[in-house]
Scaffold this motif. Structure first.
Motif, PDB file in Angstrom:
ATOM      1  N   VAL A 131       0.833  -1.203   0.000  1.00  0.00           N
ATOM      2  CA  VAL A 131       0.000   0.000   0.000  1.00  0.00           C
ATOM      3  C   VAL A 131       0.868   1.253   0.000  1.00  0.00           C
ATOM      4  CG1 VAL A 131      -1.658   1.331   1.358  1.00  0.00           C
ATOM      5  CG2 VAL A 131      -1.994  -1.120   1.055  1.00  0.00           C
ATOM      6  N   ALA A 132       1.958   1.229   0.769  1.00  0.00           N
ATOM      7  CA  ALA A 132       2.845   2.396   0.819  1.00  0.00           C
ATOM      8  C   ALA A 132       3.466   2.667  -0.551  1.00  0.00           C
ATOM      9  CB  ALA A 132       3.933   2.165   1.864  1.00  0.00           C
ATOM     10  N   ILE A 133       3.877   1.615  -1.256  1.00  0.00           N
ATOM     11  CA  ILE A 133       4.466   1.787  -2.587  1.00  0.00           C
ATOM     12  C   ILE A 133       3.437   2.353  -3.557  1.00  0.00           C
ATOM     13  CG2 ILE A 133       5.398   0.549  -4.578  1.00  0.00           C
ATOM     14  CD1 ILE A 133       6.700  -1.389  -2.578  1.00  0.00           C
ATOM     15  N   ILE A 134       2.218   1.807  -3.517  1.00  0.00           N
ATOM     16  CA  ILE A 134       1.184   2.259  -4.452  1.00  0.00           C
ATOM     17  C   ILE A 134       0.814   3.715  -4.192  1.00  0.00           C
ATOM     18  CG2 ILE A 134      -1.212   1.903  -5.178  1.00  0.00           C
ATOM     19  CD1 ILE A 134      -0.798  -1.055  -4.673  1.00  0.00           C
ATOM     20  N   ARG A 135       0.745   4.107  -2.933  1.00  0.00           N
ATOM     21  CA  ARG A 135       0.410   5.501  -2.635  1.00  0.00           C
ATOM     22  C   ARG A 135       1.512   6.441  -3.138  1.00  0.00           C
ATOM     23  NH1 ARG A 135      -4.203   5.386  -0.117  1.00  0.00           N
ATOM     24  NH2 ARG A 135      -4.729   3.777   1.419  1.00  0.00           N
ATOM     25  N   GLN A 136       2.752   5.994  -3.067  1.00  0.00           N
ATOM     26  CA  GLN A 136       3.839   6.798  -3.631  1.00  0.00           C
ATOM     27  C   GLN A 136       3.689   6.910  -5.149  1.00  0.00           C
ATOM     28  OE1 GLN A 136       6.485   8.393  -2.269  1.00  0.00           O
ATOM     29  NE2 GLN A 136       6.020   7.899  -0.145  1.00  0.00           N
ATOM     30  N   LEU A 137       3.293   5.820  -5.803  1.00  0.00           N
ATOM     31  CA  LEU A 137       3.102   5.842  -7.250  1.00  0.00           C
ATOM     32  C   LEU A 137       1.949   6.763  -7.641  1.00  0.00           C
ATOM     33  CD1 LEU A 137       3.524   2.060  -8.145  1.00  0.00           C
ATOM     34  CD2 LEU A 137       5.074   3.916  -8.764  1.00  0.00           C
ATOM     35  N   ARG A 138       0.846   6.692  -6.879  1.00  0.00           N
ATOM     36  CA  ARG A 138      -0.340   7.471  -7.217  1.00  0.00           C
ATOM     37  C   ARG A 138      -0.082   8.970  -7.106  1.00  0.00           C
ATOM     38  NH1 ARG A 138      -1.570   3.501  -9.364  1.00  0.00           N
ATOM     39  NH2 ARG A 138      -3.296   2.065  -8.884  1.00  0.00           N
ATOM     40  N   ALA A 139       0.941   9.363  -6.357  1.00  0.00           N
ATOM     41  CA  ALA A 139       1.263  10.793  -6.239  1.00  0.00           C
ATOM     42  C   ALA A 139       1.831  11.356  -7.533  1.00  0.00           C
ATOM     43  CB  ALA A 139       2.250  11.010  -5.090  1.00  0.00           C
ATOM     44  N   ASP A 140       2.310  10.477  -8.417  1.00  0.00           N
ATOM     45  CA  ASP A 140       2.835  10.906  -9.713  1.00  0.00           C
ATOM     46  C   ASP A 140       1.688  10.886 -10.720  1.00  0.00           C
ATOM     47  OD1 ASP A 140       4.019  11.189 -12.203  1.00  0.00           O
ATOM     48  OD2 ASP A 140       5.785  10.007 -11.669  1.00  0.00           O
ATOM     49  N   PRO A 141       1.339  12.037 -11.333  1.00  0.00           N
ATOM     50  CA  PRO A 141       0.203  12.065 -12.274  1.00  0.00           C
ATOM     51  C   PRO A 141       0.318  11.032 -13.389  1.00  0.00           C
ATOM     52  CG  PRO A 141       0.939  14.293 -11.759  1.00  0.00           C
ATOM     53  CD  PRO A 141       1.948  13.371 -11.156  1.00  0.00           C
ATOM     54  N   GLN A 142       1.544  10.719 -13.815  1.00  0.00           N
ATOM     55  CA  GLN A 142       1.716   9.761 -14.896  1.00  0.00           C
ATOM     56  C   GLN A 142       1.317   8.352 -14.471  1.00  0.00           C
ATOM     57  OE1 GLN A 142       5.637   9.781 -16.587  1.00  0.00           O
ATOM     58  NE2 GLN A 142       5.228   8.073 -17.962  1.00  0.00           N
ATOM     59  N   PHE A 143       1.364   8.073 -13.171  1.00  0.00           N
ATOM     60  CA  PHE A 143       1.045   6.739 -12.666  1.00  0.00           C
ATOM     61  C   PHE A 143      -0.220   6.742 -11.814  1.00  0.00           C
ATOM     62  CE2 PHE A 143       5.367   6.382 -13.925  1.00  0.00           C
ATOM     63  CZ  PHE A 143       5.580   5.040 -14.245  1.00  0.00           C
ATOM     64  N   PRO A 251       9.679   2.606   0.834  1.00  0.00           N
ATOM     65  CA  PRO A 251       8.703   2.564  -0.264  1.00  0.00           C
ATOM     66  C   PRO A 251       8.919   3.664  -1.292  1.00  0.00           C
ATOM     67  CG  PRO A 251       7.599   2.291   1.856  1.00  0.00           C
ATOM     68  CD  PRO A 251       9.013   2.673   2.150  1.00  0.00           C
ATOM     69  N   ALA A 252       9.404   4.829  -0.845  1.00  0.00           N
ATOM     70  CA  ALA A 252       9.631   5.930  -1.786  1.00  0.00           C
ATOM     71  C   ALA A 252      10.717   5.563  -2.793  1.00  0.00           C
ATOM     72  CB  ALA A 252      10.013   7.198  -1.028  1.00  0.00           C
ATOM     73  N   VAL A 253      11.778   4.911  -2.326  1.00  0.00           N
ATOM     74  CA  VAL A 253      12.857   4.482  -3.223  1.00  0.00           C
ATOM     75  C   VAL A 253      12.336   3.439  -4.209  1.00  0.00           C
ATOM     76  CG1 VAL A 253      15.089   3.313  -3.339  1.00  0.00           C
ATOM     77  CG2 VAL A 253      14.669   5.041  -1.576  1.00  0.00           C
ATOM     78  N   THR A 254      11.531   2.505  -3.712  1.00  0.00           N
ATOM     79  CA  THR A 254      10.969   1.468  -4.581  1.00  0.00           C
ATOM     80  C   THR A 254      10.062   2.076  -5.637  1.00  0.00           C
ATOM     81  OG1 THR A 254      11.020  -0.059  -2.703  1.00  0.00           O
ATOM     82  CG2 THR A 254       9.711  -0.706  -4.606  1.00  0.00           C
ATOM     83  N   ALA A 255       9.246   3.056  -5.235  1.00  0.00           N
ATOM     84  CA  ALA A 255       8.351   3.714  -6.193  1.00  0.00           C
ATOM     85  C   ALA A 255       9.146   4.460  -7.263  1.00  0.00           C
ATOM     86  CB  ALA A 255       7.413   4.664  -5.460  1.00  0.00           C
ATOM     87  N   VAL A 256      10.236   5.113  -6.863  1.00  0.00           N
ATOM     88  CA  VAL A 256      11.085   5.810  -7.836  1.00  0.00           C
ATOM     89  C   VAL A 256      11.680   4.810  -8.824  1.00  0.00           C
ATOM     90  CG1 VAL A 256      13.245   7.078  -8.117  1.00  0.00           C
ATOM     91  CG2 VAL A 256      11.622   7.771  -6.365  1.00  0.00           C
TER      92      VAL A 256
END
Length: 352
Positions: A131-143, A251-256
């Protein structure tokens, strides 16, 4: 001949929805024949498009009354249509409801066959980290709307998917990769319960992708044990040259790493003191050293075989480091530098 006919009927009625469908089809044909034979020539109800409307209205017992048979034979056909609609129609509606409910349940429990393209697949189910990874991804408009599918380990999910608005689930079995549309994914992240399991699963994924055309899928391997980074990286390189190791503690590093293929290697190298490209050092700028443009300091370090990575705001242990330079930024005494070098750099500050 009767045996062949019985087998044909059995094959048609073998599924629960086929029998009521056959009843409705029979009523449609029989009603049409009776109405076509017994109704007066030129009657509107005998016209094909009008009859279809009459069949639908009568079969659903709506009964608008705009069309109706006027003869005994035609009314018998109408009775057949109404009886078929009341019985077989209700059965088909019930079967459709059950089918939809079964499909929803299979999807919630990870048993359904998904239909995704350019999605993200995460193999290894740990809800909090996921969930933490997905929330980091959702913060990027492209994802923001990129679908996420997680293949969870047996026993990791009790009951239905707790976060259906965030991701789909697929149970891990022999058909899991196919049902998750692995070959159509943009990124696949493997997070094993141990680093050794991650390597084994990644080997299976590599083999699966090669059998299915080996498309350009971005592969990430989550690494847990920092002390074995070099060993795990070498094992992954043997499995596939394009597999990127990524530290999954943050999670932020993984999302990047998911958003930017190739970036994971930079994070991984910086985190590993055994990497041959160099080690990350913190260098404090003396208080009385002076002041220079950040670009000049970066060039000076490059000439000495070092790379300026970030600039800290002070000598404090918790100094905030900035990787991206500000326009016209200057470095002054009392700040700290994050420098990548093969050995701790000795910088002659008063000679810069």
């Amino acid at each position: 001949m009767p045996i062949v006919l019985m087998r044909l009927v059995h094959r048609i009625t073998g599924r629960t929805w086929r029998a009521p469908a056959l009843v409705l089809l029979t009523a449609f044909v029989a009603g049409w024949l009776l109405i076509a034979v017994f109704e007066e020539p030129g009657a509107d109800i005998k016209k094909p498009h009008e009859y279809i409307w009459y069949f639908l209205v009568s079969g659903t017992t709506t009964g608008y009354g705009d069309l109706s048979p006027a003869t005994v034979g035609g009314r018998i056909g109408g009775v057949l249509i109404m009886i078929a609609g009341l019985t077989a129609g209700l059965v088909m509606f019930a079967e459709l409801t059950l089918w939809m409910g079964k499909g929803r349940m299979m999807r919630a429990n990870g048993q359904a066959r998904l239909h995704r393209r350019r999605h993200i697949v995460i193999v290894g189910y740990e809800r909090d980290g996921l969930v933490a990874i997905i929330r980091q991804l959702r913060a990027d408009p492209q994802f923001a709307k990129t679908p996420v599918v997680t293949v969870f380990w047996p026993g990791e999910l009790a009951g239905e998917n707790p976060d259906p608005e965030l991701y789909d689930v697929v149970a891990f079995d022999a058909t899991a990769f196919e049902r998750a549309c692995l070959e159509q994914a943009r990124t696949v992240l493997v997070v094993g319960r141990s680093d050794d399991e991650t390597v084994r699963v990644m080997l299976t994924i590599e083999a699966y992708l090669r059998r299915n055309g080996d498309p350009a899928v971005h592969l990430l391997a989550g690494v847990r044990d920092g002390g074995r980074r070099a060993e795990i990286t070498e094992a992954l390189r043997l499995v596939g040259e394009n597999i990127e190791p990524v530290d999954i503690d943050d999670p932020a590093v993984t999302a990047v790493a998911i958003r930017n293929p190739g970036i994971a290697a930079i994070y991984h190298n910086l985190a590993s003191t055994l990497d041959s490209d160099g080690t990350l050092y913190r260098v404090d700028v003396p208080e009385d050293a002076g002041e220079w443009p950040r670009l000049d300091v970066a060039i000076s370090l490059l000439r000495r075989g070092s790379t300026l990575l970030a600039v800290g705001d002070s000598h404090r242990p918790d100094a905030r480091f900035r990787l991206a330079p500000a326009p016209g930024e200057r470095i002054r005494g009392g700040q700290s530098l994050a420098v990548v070098a093969t050995h701790r750099p000795e910088i002659p500050w008063h000679e810069l």
